[in-house]
Every structure is written in structure tokens, then in C-alpha cells.
Design a protein around this motif. Structure first.
Motif, short mmCIF file in Angstrom:
data_model
loop_
_atom_site.label_atom_id
_atom_site.label_comp_id
_atom_site.label_asym_id
_atom_site.label_seq_id
_atom_site.Cartn_x
_atom_site.Cartn_y
_atom_site.Cartn_z
N ALA A 183 -81.40 -55.33 64.09
CA ALA A 183 -82.72 -55.23 63.46
C ALA A 183 -83.61 -54.26 64.22
CB ALA A 183 -83.36 -56.61 63.39
N LEU A 184 -83.55 -54.30 65.55
CA LEU A 184 -84.36 -53.41 66.36
C LEU A 184 -83.95 -51.95 66.14
CD1 LEU A 184 -86.49 -52.97 68.57
CD2 LEU A 184 -84.69 -53.38 70.28
N CYS A 185 -82.64 -51.71 66.10
CA CYS A 185 -82.15 -50.36 65.89
C CYS A 185 -82.60 -49.82 64.52
CB CYS A 185 -80.62 -50.34 65.99
SG CYS A 185 -79.88 -48.74 65.67
N SER A 186 -82.49 -50.63 63.48
CA SER A 186 -82.87 -50.19 62.14
C SER A 186 -84.36 -49.90 62.05
CB SER A 186 -82.49 -51.27 61.12
OG SER A 186 -81.09 -51.45 61.09
N ALA A 187 -85.19 -50.74 62.72
CA ALA A 187 -86.64 -50.52 62.69
C ALA A 187 -86.99 -49.22 63.42
CB ALA A 187 -87.36 -51.71 63.33
N MET A 188 -86.35 -48.95 64.53
CA MET A 188 -86.61 -47.70 65.25
C MET A 188 -86.16 -46.50 64.42
SD MET A 188 -85.93 -48.46 69.32
CE MET A 188 -84.20 -48.92 69.15
N GLU A 189 -85.02 -46.64 63.74
CA GLU A 189 -84.53 -45.55 62.89
C GLU A 189 -85.53 -45.24 61.78
OE1 GLU A 189 -80.57 -44.40 60.24
OE2 GLU A 189 -81.06 -46.51 60.63
N ARG A 190 -86.03 -46.28 61.14
CA ARG A 190 -87.00 -46.09 60.06
C ARG A 190 -88.26 -45.40 60.58
NH1 ARG A 190 -89.47 -50.94 56.20
NH2 ARG A 190 -90.99 -49.63 55.07
N MET A 191 -88.71 -45.81 61.76
CA MET A 191 -89.91 -45.21 62.33
C MET A 191 -89.67 -43.73 62.66
SD MET A 191 -93.03 -46.36 63.04
CE MET A 191 -93.11 -48.03 63.62
N CYS A 192 -88.45 -43.40 63.09
CA CYS A 192 -88.14 -42.00 63.42
C CYS A 192 -88.12 -41.13 62.16
CB CYS A 192 -86.77 -41.91 64.11
SG CYS A 192 -86.72 -42.59 65.78
N LEU A 193 -87.58 -41.65 61.07
CA LEU A 193 -87.35 -40.84 59.88
C LEU A 193 -88.59 -40.70 59.01
CD1 LEU A 193 -83.81 -42.19 58.89
CD2 LEU A 193 -84.36 -40.02 60.02
N ARG A 194 -89.45 -41.71 58.97
CA ARG A 194 -90.59 -41.71 58.05
C ARG A 194 -91.87 -41.30 58.80
NH1 ARG A 194 -89.61 -47.00 54.14
NH2 ARG A 194 -87.38 -46.64 53.78
N VAL A 195 -92.02 -40.00 58.92
CA VAL A 195 -93.10 -39.47 59.76
C VAL A 195 -94.47 -39.80 59.18
CG1 VAL A 195 -94.08 -37.36 60.74
CG2 VAL A 195 -91.60 -37.62 60.57
N GLU A 196 -94.64 -39.64 57.87
CA GLU A 196 -95.95 -39.92 57.26
C GLU A 196 -96.31 -41.40 57.38
OE1 GLU A 196 -96.24 -38.52 53.30
OE2 GLU A 196 -95.87 -36.41 53.82
N GLU A 197 -95.34 -42.26 57.14
CA GLU A 197 -95.59 -43.70 57.28
C GLU A 197 -95.92 -44.04 58.73
OE1 GLU A 197 -93.50 -47.95 56.03
OE2 GLU A 197 -92.23 -46.18 56.34
N ARG A 198 -95.23 -43.37 59.64
CA ARG A 198 -95.51 -43.59 61.07
C ARG A 198 -96.94 -43.20 61.41
NH1 ARG A 198 -91.43 -40.34 63.95
NH2 ARG A 198 -92.94 -38.67 64.25
N TYR A 199 -97.38 -42.06 60.88
CA TYR A 199 -98.76 -41.62 61.13
C TYR A 199 -99.76 -42.61 60.55
CZ TYR A 199 -103.09 -38.99 60.74
OH TYR A 199 -104.40 -38.60 60.81
N ARG A 200 -99.51 -43.05 59.31
CA ARG A 200 -100.42 -44.00 58.66
C ARG A 200 -100.50 -45.31 59.44
NH1 ARG A 200 -98.19 -43.81 54.27
NH2 ARG A 200 -96.98 -45.75 54.25
N MET A 201 -99.34 -45.77 59.89
CA MET A 201 -99.33 -47.00 60.70
C MET A 201 -100.12 -46.81 62.00
SD MET A 201 -95.48 -48.48 60.33
CE MET A 201 -94.97 -49.47 58.92
N GLY A 202 -99.97 -45.65 62.62
CA GLY A 202 -100.71 -45.38 63.86
C GLY A 202 -102.21 -45.42 63.64
N GLN A 203 -102.67 -44.88 62.53
CA GLN A 203 -104.10 -44.89 62.22
C GLN A 203 -104.59 -46.30 61.89
OE1 GLN A 203 -106.15 -42.14 62.72
NE2 GLN A 203 -104.18 -41.57 63.66
N ASN A 204 -103.75 -47.08 61.22
CA ASN A 204 -104.12 -48.47 60.93
C ASN A 204 -104.33 -49.25 62.24
OD1 ASN A 204 -103.89 -47.97 58.21
ND2 ASN A 204 -101.84 -48.87 58.01
N GLY A 205 -103.39 -49.06 63.18
CA GLY A 205 -103.52 -49.74 64.46
C GLY A 205 -104.76 -49.31 65.22
N LYS A 206 -105.06 -48.02 65.14
CA LYS A 206 -106.25 -47.50 65.85
C LYS A 206 -107.53 -48.11 65.30
CE LYS A 206 -107.89 -43.05 67.58
NZ LYS A 206 -107.57 -41.61 67.66
#
Length: 1018
Positions: free
Chosen positions: A962-985
Motif C-alpha cells: 500500500a505504501l509503495c502504491s501511494a508513493m507511485e501515485r504521488m510521483c506520477l500525478r504531478v498536478e494532484e500532488r501540487y493541489r494536495m500540497g496547497q490544500n495542506g498549506k
């Protein structure tokens, strides 16, 4: 003719009857008029208002400029001696009130530098040995014309005998004398001559002395021996007054004052010169019905008794002794606590008793509209006054006094109501402010000291109290018990001196299971067989451990299991490993799974000490105590002790490889100096030693501290299942001093009748649960970091109103301007973390290893210190064994700078609360993959009312896939990663700022302190 004669003969008789009846009518009419007049007189007792009563002086009368004078008196005391400190405290207060200029010198701080050039010296030092040659210098000063009051009876040692004759003492005994009463032999104190007074709670306080003939004795013990307790004696041109009572309480201040006055021919000091006799609840509504004892003695109801017996007797005392009473009015006995307040129309007895009191020269004051003390709605009566209610508002309190003022002014229009007595002597700060601000005619508050602790008996003797004096606070600690177990009580007393008081605390709770896991005793137990009909082994598995886990779940306690590998008596290497590990693994794994901790107790039960280890013991230790009290042997050598510990460490690490055994508990709490040095030098993973807090016979006694060698001293305070009164006091005390609980138990407590086994496990478990329930309910407010933690607190019995969520906060501005990493073709994952088993770095490495098969251009940065060096080495070795590339361990770095290199972050802990690292990631705009522990899911998805959106992915702990798959998804989905980063901020900016956290805690402290101040006005 006959009838006529009869009729005529009857006329004189009828005339006589009419005359007799007419006389009776007049008598009855006159008697009725007398009754009417008497009733009218009683209903309308008149009084002439007199201006002869003494006025209450303005405050300026007491604060005028004083004449500066050179100190005439030296108060010499010793801060290391309890009696000396108590004597100094009381005498300082007395001299201040006597307006005698004086100086204080602590001999402990001014050894050899004290000057005796004063007219009068008060010696409050009870160990003359400390004075050394200065003792002779002191008496040379007395001989030359100085005066000295000996306030503390000294120890009967050689130094006392050296100067005893100079104080009028011919002979002194080796033991103290128990003073059960005082007998006055002279009239040096007002009202004392030829009087005997009993002493409450007598103890061996006085020196046993025989005096020289020239000693003038003023007080002796009230018994056949008549032990001298206060005398004066001329020495040379000076004088010595010896106070041999050794009582240092507020009640004896007049004795200290009188003793000081004996130092000179004339001693003048200001006095109050007043006498007050208060009658609370008078006048007030008179209770109806009958009183058991009044009916027994007088055969009348209460109302008639007050009128015909009680008040006439009170008046007779007034006339005989010149007493003037101050009556304190209660208007009504209703329990109304909210306006409007209905006036009392039943005025007859108010007027009768009130006017009689005023006519007799007395005074009327305020007690209350009713008998409800002036306290706000959040005031806590602490279950002492079940019938009392709190007022709904400050305005309701004010209006109740306003109604009382109206009522009294109507009844007694010419009177000034200058005195207020709080009902039941309870007055909150809010109530006091109302009196000061809204009722300026009230010039005196005749209440009592604020009592916090009393004795548990019918007398309820005050033990700890405070009193306001002008704008200052005086706190009196009347325990008289200076032991370690009471330190928290004294600390709490000291804290009363300020409105707010803060000191560092440990803020921790420990529950130790000594000898657990360990070899389980085989066979049967008399008490277990009696109650359960099963073997000891089955009892521990199916009953004892099951019950302890239930208590752990209910009260949130986590156990520290202290491993014993074997119960053999081997004391020489090599040491045979224990191969029977099944039950070790079962109990130990269960303990760790429930959030507990594994520690070290011993290879066996023999304490780490060599023969003769106790030679250095002092303080009255009797040689041979270890052999007499403990059926243990000695280790052959220091090397054998070290080898035994190495075997225990090996055994524990093999069984529980992910546990960090950082705590050592000495068997039977006995630890020699040689063994302690072994622990510090040879076992760096041991961070703390947990022995006992209170001094035993040969046990290793500790205070809460970090020793010079870096080992933390973490003593246990109480033990067992039957928590006796002494342990209850110790637990309460330490909760107040260090805010700590530390308890230990042994599994074999349930087998030992000396430890409560005969009572049965149900009783023992119940007593332990009583303690846990008390401990859990002791906090005024319980704060949780996140909502689910609060829910758990409520589920296990905490009142919802005592549970508050205050999340962690970070310095948002430190991280919010960190730029995002520029695109370069690689994805960089960061974990700012301590290298320790609880962070589960190994799962992260395994998952990254799998990720590298899926994505090539990805790097893992594991940033942080080696908290557990062995575990860190295992992580490095795992990377080498797997051959995984692009795993970096930069160690300690500037996180603010290093964050610029990271695209997103990861946290793989198996246990967390509310991780600050995740909040810092968010503030820097980096999303996070976390395990589903603590409040990580809440941080990622938001608490109730937070609709900002997700800031990362949450996976089960120790789930590599599960950890590996979550990291993979975070690596591949750059826009989603950015949006999540802004939500956390945005989430951190709105809900997790450091300044907000501080403000929330300040608010909680203000609320708790407000409730506490209100509840302690009793």
C-alpha cells in the motif's frame, strides 16, 4: 304565698351572683388589656439610636508614614531545619505586627559573618553545633548587656551543655518531654495567671530540664512534674528568655509576643484593643417545630425557646459581662438564586429581636438575603455543602444584597450596616468585588481564613489555609510533617502565594510490571484455587492479564514490562540462556501490541551487588540488613554481573527485536555503585533507571533527575494493588509536585498474603481500579491533540465538558515561503525522521525498493539523527543487502534548506500522536503519504468543518504494498500532488499555527484557574 316568699328570698342571692360575675368581667377585661399592651410592646420594641459605638477607621489610619528606626532585634535562623524555618515564619509575623524593627539572618547563608551587635537577639537555631565558636561569642554579647530569646529548644548535645548554665539550665535530659498542657505560674500573659490549658495533639516537644534557682519560671507543663516551658534568667548584665515549647503555629503568636516582651523592663506595641461577639443568622426567620434536645430539657417548641430562654440568657450574659453583640441578618431561608427577590413580610420577630439587640447597645450587620454564599455559577463547593446553590449571575448576587439592604434599612432606618459576614464563611472574589464596589457602607468583612485541607475527623482541624492581609497573601502549612511523601502538598501550599504559579513538571504516567514477562510459576495457589479453581499458569493467562488489558483500555494506561529471564540463583558466568520462550513471546508481544514498553529487570532475581556493597551505607544503617531481609546471594565479581546483563539484553533483543529496552529496574530495587557504573559504561541503550522514591533499608533511592553520567533517575512512587493511606498521600503529593504517576506491581502479588492475596484477585483488581479512576479524574481539564483522541477519552469515562481539543501548532511563516522544487526529471521523496524502530524505517526502505522497479528516476531522502544507533545500522545494512539505489541518509541538516530539494514527503510510523513533521511538510506546500496512526488521517483530510480537501494519502502501518502504491501515485500525478500540497498549506495556515495553539492553551489555563480560584474561596 309560699312561691312569693321563695321568689323574694331568691332576689338577694341573684344580686350577689350578678355582682360576683361583674367583678370577674372587669378582671378579665383588665387582664386582656395587659396582654394586648404586652404584645404591642413586644411587637414594637423601640430603641434610641446611639452614636457612642466605635467607628471603623479608614484604611489610611493604618498606612501612615512610619518613623525609620535602626533594627533593635536580630532574628537568627537556619533554613536547613524545619523547626527553625517554622519559628522564623511565625516570629517574623509577630515582630512585624508589634512594629519592632528587626533584621533576619539565615545562619546557613551567613556562617561566620553574623553580627551580634543588637539590643535583642532571637535565636531560632536548634542545632548549636552549627554555630561553632560563634555560640560563645553570642553569650559574651549577652553577658555584656544584650538580651536573647531562645525560640527553638536546641538538640540536647555537647554544645548545649557548654552554654546551658548561661541560660539557667542546671541539667538537661537526653529525651524530649511530651507537653499535654500548659500551667501559668505568673501573670505575665493577660488571662493566664493560675490557669491550666490543655494542648491538642501533644508530642515530645520540650527539653527535659532542671533549672538554676535564679530562673524565673512563667509557664510549666500542666502535670505533676511541672516541666519548665518558659523562663527568664539573668546572665551577666544581660538576660536570656527561654521558650521551651517548640510549638510554631499561628495560635501561639501571643506566646511569642509575650516572651519577647520579657527581654526588657518595658515593651510597648500597638494593639487592636477590641472584642467582638457575632451572632450569625440573627435576626432571621425562626425555625418552626420542635428540637429534640430543647423538647427534652424545656418541653417547648423552638420559637418559644428562643424568646423565653435563649435570648433572656444572652441578655443576662450581656448585662453581667458587658458584652455587645453584632447580629448578622438573614432575610429569608429560601434557595432563590435569581432575581427578582421577594421581600420578607413576616417582620414581627425581626423587629423584636433586632430592636432588643440594638437597645442593648449591639450592632446590626449583613449576613445574606438567604443562606446562599455569594459565589458564581461555576463555583465548586467540593461536595461539602450539598444544600447550597450558586447564583445565576453577578447581577443576581448584587441584587440579593440590595434587597437585604432595603429590608434592613426599612426595619432599622437609623442604623449603619458596616459589617458583612459571608454565609458559612464562603465568599468568592466576585462576591467580594460586589461588596467593595456597590455597597460602600460595608467597611469590614468578618470572615475566616480560606481553608484548603482539614483533618479527617469530627474536629476538621485546619491543616492548610491562606489569609489575605492587606494586599498580600499569607499561607499556613500546618502539616508539621516534613517527609518526601508530602513535598507536593508543600509545593501546592507555596503556589497559593500567587494568583498564577508555574513550575516545570514531568507530566508523565508509568505503570511498571516487574518480573514480566518472566517464567510463570507452576502449580497451584491457595487463593487462586479457592476463587477460580484453576492453576497459576491458567490464571495469569485467562484472568490476570485479561483484566489488566481491560484496565489499560478503560483508563489509557500503558504498561512497562520488566523482563526476568530466569529464576535460578546462578551468580557466575557463563549464564545458560532460557529456552522456554513461548510465554515470554505471548505476554511480551501482547504488551507491545497494546502500546506498552519492554524493559530490563535482571537475568535472575539476584540484585547486582558484591559482598560488602553496603559498607558505605550511613545514616544509622545496620550492617547485615541485606542478608537479614533478603534471601539473596552476591555475585562473584563485577565481570559476572556484566555478563549476566549481556545475556539478559541478548535474550530480550532476540525475543522482541523491534523493541528498545531503555529502562532498567533493579531486582528488589537494590543496586550497588559497581553495578550502576556497569550500566552507564557498558550498556548505552539503557537510558533510565527506575527504582524507588522513598528511602528503604538497602534499596536504591532516587529523585526525579538526570544524573551526571546521563542516566535518567525515574523512581517509582507507589506499588501493589492495595493502595494504603500512605501511598494515597504520596500519589496525591507527587501529582501536585511533578505531575507524575509512577506505580509498580508484581504478577506474584496475587500469590503473596502479605501483599493482599488472601483478599482475592477481585478485591485486588478493584482496589487498583479505584486508584486508576481517581488518577484519571484528577485533572481539571484533559486536552487532546485531535478529535478521535477526545472521543476515546469520553468513551472511557471522562466528562465531555472536561475534554478539549487543542491541536499542535507550528511557526507557519518559517516554512510558507520555501519554494517548490524545480522540475528536473527526478522525483524526490523526503522523510524527516528519527532513526528508531517506532518510525518503521525498514518498511519505508522495502517499499522504496519495490518502487524502484516501477519508477527509475525517484530518490528517497531519510533525514534525521540516529536515535537508536543499532537500529540505524540495521537500516543501512538493509539498503546494502537489497542493493537499492538512490537512498540517501544526510543525517542532521538544515531542514528549511533541504526542503527545497523535495517534491513530497512520507511518514511510516507505527505509532504517532499529531506529528509536527507532517504540519511542517504542509506549511512548505509538500503533500504527504502517511500511515493511518494517531491523527494522520485527520491531518490529511481535515477535521470536522474543514472542506479544504485532501493533502495526501493514508495507508495502513507496516503495509509495504500500500505504501509503495501511494508513493507511485504521488510521483506520477504531478498536478494532484501540487493541489494536495496547497490544500495542506491552507490547512496549517487556518488551523495549526503556533500562535493559535498558545492562545488556546492560555484560554484553558484561564478557565481552569478561574474555576479553581472560585472553588477555593471556602
Amino acid at each position: 304565698m309560699k312561691r312569693k316568699a321563695e321568689k323574694e328570698s331568691a332576689r338577694p342571692k341573684n344580686r350577689i351572683l350578678r355582682l360576683q360575675f361583674g367583678k370577674m368581667q372587669w378582671a378579665m377585661i383588665l387582664f386582656g388589656l395587659m396582654i394586648v399592651v404586652l404584645l404591642f410592646e413586644r411587637r414594637n420594641v423601640k430603641y434610641e439610636h446611639s452614636e457612642s459605638s466605635l467607628p471603623i477607621l479608614n484604611s489610611e489610619s493604618f498606612s501612615g508614614a512610619s518613623v525609620q528606626q535602626e533594627p533593635e532585634c536580630l532574628l537568627l535562623w537556619d533554613s536547613t531545619q524545619e523547626d527553625s524555618v517554622n519559628a522564623k515564619t511565625e516570629m517574623s509575623a509577630v515582630l512585624s505586627q508589634m512594629k519592632i524593627p528587626f533584621e533576619e539572618q539565615d545562619w546557613e547563608q551567613n556562617k561566620g559573618t553574623a553580627s551580634f551587635g543588637y539590643e535583642n537577639i532571637i535565636l531560632a537555631v536548634n542545632q548549636y553545633e552549627k554555630l561553632g565558636t560563634s555560640l560563645l561569642e553570642l553569650f559574651d554579647h549577652i553577658k555584656a548587656g544584650g538580651n536573647m530569646l531562645v525560640l527553638c529548644p536546641p538538640e540536647p548535645d555537647t554544645y548545649l551543655k557548654l552554654v546551658s548554665d548561661k541560660m539557667g539550665i542546671r541539667d538537661v535530659g537526653a529525651t524530649r518531654y511530651c507537653v499535654e498542657g500548659l500551667r501559668f505560674k505568673s501573670g505575665f500573659m493577660i488571662g493566664g495567671k493560675d490557669k491550666d490549658i490543655e494542648v491538642s495533639d501533644p508530642f515530645d516537644s520540650a527539653l527535659s530540664v532542671t533549672l538554676e534557682e535564679g530562673a524565673a519560671v512563667h509557664i510549666v507543663s500542666a502535670d505533676d512534674k511541672e516541666m519548665p516551658l518558659l523562663w527568664e534568667y539573668a546572665y551577666g548584665d544581660g538576660k536570656v528568655v527561654f521558650y521551651n515549647l517548640n510549638f510554631f503555629e499561628k495560635v501561639y503568636r501571643g506566646f511569642y509576643c509575650a516572651a519577647y516582651s520579657l527581654l526588657s523592663d518595658v515593651c510597648v506595641w500597638p494593639v487592636i484593643n477590641g472584642s467582638a461577639f457575632y451572632i450569625d443568622d440573627f435576626p432571621s426567620p425562626v425555625p418552626a417545630g420542635e428540637g429534640e434536645f430543647i423538647q427534652r430539657d424545656y418541653h417547648m417548641d423552638i420559637k418559644i425557646f428562643y424568646t423565653n430562654v435563649w435570648w433572656p440568657d444572652i441578655e443576662e450574659l450581656w448585662k453581667k459581662h458587658g458584652i455587645r453583640y453584632t447580629g448578622l441578618v438573614i432575610e429569608d431561608y429560601s434557595d432563590e438564586n435569581q432575581a427578582p427577590f421577594e421581600g420578607n413580610d413576616d417582620l414581627q420577630r425581626f423587629r423584636y429581636f433586632g430592636n432588643k439587640l440594638l437597645d442593648d447597645g449591639g450592632e446590626i450587620g449583613f449576613h445574606g438575603y438567604n443562606h446562599m454564599p455569594l459565589v458564581p455559577e461555576d463555583f465548586d463547593y467540593k461536595n461539602q455543602f450539598d444544600t447550597y446553590r450558586q447564583w445565576k449571575s453577578r447581577e443576581d448576587m448584587r441584587l440579593s444584597i440590595e434587597e437585604l439592604n432595603r429590608f434592613c434599612t426599612w426595619l432599622f432606618p437609623k442604623e449603619k450596616f458596616q459589617v458583612y459576614v459571608p454565609p458559612s464563611n464562603i465568599l468568592s472574589e466576585e462576591g467580594r468585588q460586589i461588596l467593595v464596589e456597590d455597597f460602600p457602607q460595608i467597611r469590614a468583612n468578618a470572615s475566616i481564613c480560606t481553608v484548603h485541607i482539614v483533618s479527617v475527623d469530627d474536629r476538621e482541624l485546619p491543616v492548610l489555609w491562606e489569609r489575605k492581609y492587606k494586599d498580600e497573601t499569607i499561607v499556613f502549612d500546618n502539616f508539621g510533617i516534613m517527609e518526601k511523601a508530602y513535598r507536593g502538598i508543600h509545593a501546592a501550599g507555596y503556589s497559593l502565594l500567587g494568583e498564577a504559579f508555574a513550575w516545570p513538571v514531568i507530566n508523565g504516567s508509568s505503570f511498571y510490571l516487574d518480573d514480566f514477562p518472566s517464567p510463570v510459576p507452576s502449580g497451584a495457589s491457595e487463593y487462586i484455587q479457592r476463587d477460580y479453581g484453576i492453576s497459576v499458569k491458567d490464571f495469569y493467562t485467562n484472568v490476570w492479564w485479561s483484566d489488566l488489558l481491560k484496565l489499560s483500555e478503560k483508563y489509557g494506561c500503558r504498561y512497562n514490562g520488566m523482563v526476568i529471564e530466569d529464576y535460578n540463583d546462578q551468580v557466575e558466568a557463563p549464564f545458560k540462556p532460557n529456552q522456554n520462550i513461548q510465554r515470554f513471546q505471548y505476554f511480551g508481544s501482547s504488551l507491545l501490541k497494546n502500546g506498552g514498553e519492554i524493559g530490563l529487570h535482571g537475568y535472575n532475581r539476584i540484585p547486582l551487588c558484591l559482598k560488602g556493597f553496603d559498607k558505605s551505607f550511613g545514616d544509622g544503617y545496620v550492617q547485615g540488613t541485606y542478608d537479614r531481609l533478603f534471601d539473596y546471594g552476591y555475585w562473584n565479581s563485577k565481570e559476572d554481573m556484566e555478563a549476566a546483563m549481556h545475556e539478559l539484553v541478548r535474550f530480550t533483543e532476540k525475543l522482541f527485536p523491534q523493541a528498545s529496552a531503555s529502562v532498567y529496574v533493579p531486582p528488589s530495587n537494590i543496586l550497588s555503585e559497581e553495578a550502576r557504573s556497569i550500566l552507564a559504561e557498558e550498556f548505552p541503550d539503557i537510558k533510565a533507571i527506575a527504582s524507588i522514591y522513598f528511602k528503604g533499608d538497602v534499596e536504591y533511592t532516587q529523585d526525579f533527575e538526570v544524573a551526571a553520567d546521563g542516566l535518567a533517575e525515574t523512581p517509582r512512587i507507589i506499588s501493589g494493588y492495595i493502595i494504603d493511606p500512605y501511598m494515597e498521600m504520596a500519589a496525591l503529593s507527587e501529582l501536585n509536585l511533578h505531575y507524575v504517576n509512577s506505580h509498580f506491581q508484581h504478577p506474584d502479588d496475587v500469590l503473596d498474603p502479605d501483599r493482599g492475596a488472601e483478599a482475592g484477585w477481585e478485591t485486588m483488581r478493584s482496589r487498583l481500579e479505584e486508584y486508576l479512576a481517581w488518577l484519571y479524574g484528577a485533572a481539571d481539564m484533559i486536552t487532546s491533540l485531535f478529535g478521535n483522541a477526545r472521543k476515546i477519552q469520553i468513551d472511557i469515562g471522562c466528562a465531555p465538558e472536561r475534554c478539549r481539543v487543542i491541536p499542535n501548532g507550528i511557526h507557519y511563516k518559517r516554512f510558507c515561503d520555501i519554494p517548490l522544487k524545480e522540475e528536473e526529471g527526478w522525483t524526490d521523496i523526503g522523510a524527516v525522521v528519527r532513526l528508531a524502530p517506532i518510525k518503521d524505517i525498514k518498511t519505508l526502505i522495502y517499499s522504496f525498493y519495490e518502487l524502484k522497479f516501477r519508477l527509475e528516476k525517484v530518490r528517497l531522502h531519510i533525514i534525521g539523527p540516529e536515535d537508536d544507533k543499532q537500529y540505524a545500522q540495521e537500516c543501512y545494512e538493509l539498503v546494502r543487502q537489497l542493493g537499492v539505489k538512490d537512498v540517501l541518509f544526510p543525517g542532521m541538516v538544515n531542514v528549511l534548506e533541504y526542503m527545497k530539494k523535495l517534491d513530497f514527503t512520507v511518514l511510516t510510523s507505527i505509532s504517532e500522536g499529531q506529528p509536527l513533521s507532517v504540519l511542517e511538510y504542509f506549511a512548505a506546500g509538500r503533500p504527504c503519504v502517511t500511515t493511518d496512526v494517531g491523527c494522520c488521517r485527520e491531518l490529511l483530510n481535515g477535521m470536522e468543518g474543514d472542506e479544504l480537501g485532501s493533502a495526501g494519502f493514508c495507508v495502513p502501518p507496516m503495509d509495504r504494498e500500500a505504501l509503495c502504491s501511494a508513493m507511485e501515485r504521488m510521483c506520477l500525478r504531478v498536478e494532484e500532488r501540487y493541489r494536495m500540497g496547497q490544500n495542506g498549506k491552507k490547512r496549517v495556515e487556518q488551523f495549526y499555527r503556533h500562535e493559535d495553539m498558545i492562545q488556546n492553551y492560555k484560554q484553558v489555563y484561564a478557565e481552569v484557574m478561574g474555576k479553581w480560584q472560585g472553588s477555593d474561596s471556602v
